[in-house]
Design a protein around this motif. Structure first.
Motif, PDB file in Angstrom:
ATOM      1  N   GLU A  73       0.714  -1.173   0.090  1.00  0.00           N
ATOM      2  CA  GLU A  73      -0.009  -0.013   0.192  1.00  0.00           C
ATOM      3  C   GLU A  73       0.918   1.329   0.013  1.00  0.00           C
ATOM      4  O   GLU A  73       1.265   1.625   1.061  1.00  0.00           O
ATOM      5  CB  GLU A  73      -0.811   0.032   1.176  1.00  0.00           C
ATOM      6  CG  GLU A  73      -1.864   0.887   1.199  1.00  0.00           C
ATOM      7  CD  GLU A  73      -3.032   0.709   2.259  1.00  0.00           C
ATOM      8  OE1 GLU A  73      -3.408   1.867   2.936  1.00  0.00           O
ATOM      9  OE2 GLU A  73      -3.193  -0.179   2.809  1.00  0.00           O
ATOM     10  N   THR A  88      -0.948  -7.815  -4.645  1.00  0.00           N
ATOM     11  CA  THR A  88      -1.951  -6.386  -4.776  1.00  0.00           C
ATOM     12  C   THR A  88      -0.710  -5.227  -4.526  1.00  0.00           C
ATOM     13  O   THR A  88       0.068  -5.361  -3.454  1.00  0.00           O
ATOM     14  CB  THR A  88      -2.852  -6.395  -3.908  1.00  0.00           C
ATOM     15  OG1 THR A  88      -2.617  -6.563  -2.399  1.00  0.00           O
ATOM     16  CG2 THR A  88      -4.057  -7.524  -4.137  1.00  0.00           C
ATOM     17  N   ASP A 145      -1.379  -1.249  -4.188  1.00  0.00           N
ATOM     18  CA  ASP A 145      -2.174  -0.048  -4.003  1.00  0.00           C
ATOM     19  C   ASP A 145      -1.316   1.301  -4.071  1.00  0.00           C
ATOM     20  O   ASP A 145      -0.823   1.694  -3.063  1.00  0.00           O
ATOM     21  CB  ASP A 145      -3.331  -0.206  -3.076  1.00  0.00           C
ATOM     22  CG  ASP A 145      -4.300   1.040  -2.806  1.00  0.00           C
ATOM     23  OD1 ASP A 145      -4.442   1.785  -3.945  1.00  0.00           O
ATOM     24  OD2 ASP A 145      -5.184   1.024  -1.994  1.00  0.00           O
ATOM     25  N   THR A 185      -3.732  -0.963  -8.488  1.00  0.00           N
ATOM     26  CA  THR A 185      -4.612   0.297  -8.361  1.00  0.00           C
ATOM     27  C   THR A 185      -3.639   1.519  -8.397  1.00  0.00           C
ATOM     28  O   THR A 185      -3.027   1.693  -7.228  1.00  0.00           O
ATOM     29  CB  THR A 185      -5.425  -0.107  -7.374  1.00  0.00           C
ATOM     30  OG1 THR A 185      -6.260  -1.154  -7.268  1.00  0.00           O
ATOM     31  CG2 THR A 185      -6.454   1.148  -7.178  1.00  0.00           C
TER      32      THR A 185
END
Length: 138
Positions: free
Chosen positions: A38, A53, A55, A70
């Motif tokens: 993140e 993932t 972010d 993202t």
């Protein structure tokens, strides 16, 4: 975890699937991400695992993306694998996308790649050089 070359320099770093990082990551070496991040990533080369993932934004010379991202991506040589899910604008010099990959955002060639091309009329610009050109008048 980092692997060291014979001269003592680090060649790449790995974030395993059980690692979650909150914050930006910046390295001059290659980075393998199998966990979650993140924050923004800046590195030489990025390899992302399928279950990973990210972010945040990505900036690298090259990247091979297989998980969820993202954020914006600015990469020289980019490969988007079929398992990848990207939500953000993508800027690249060279791009390969496997069938099945999902990208929600704008894809744009970086200025270096487009500045090298000679200026051509819009009706002809999409045709490969050396191919017959057809312009329709209305």
């Amino acid at each position: 975890m980092a692997t060291r070359s014979s001269n003592g320099g680090t060649t790449f770093s790995v974030l395993g699937p059980d690692i979650s990082v909150k914050g930006n990551i910046e390295t001059r070496t290659d980075l393998h991400v199998n966990g979650s991040v993140e924050g923004d990533i800046a590195c030489s080369a990025l390899i992302q695992g399928e279950t990973s993932t990210i972010d945040g934004g990505i900036e690298a010379k090259s990247a091979r993306l297989a998980g969820r991202v993202t954020g914006s991506i600015k990469v020289g040589e980019l490969v988007i694998l079929k398992s990848a899910r990207i939500d953000g604008d993508v800027s690249y010099d060279t791009l390969t996308i496997e069938q099945g990959a999902q990208v929600e955002g704008r894809l744009s060639a970086r200025g270096e790649a487009t500045a090298a091309r000679p200026s051509r009329p819009a009706a002809v610009a999409d045709q490969p050089q050396g191919e017959p050109n057809l312009a329709l008048a209305g």
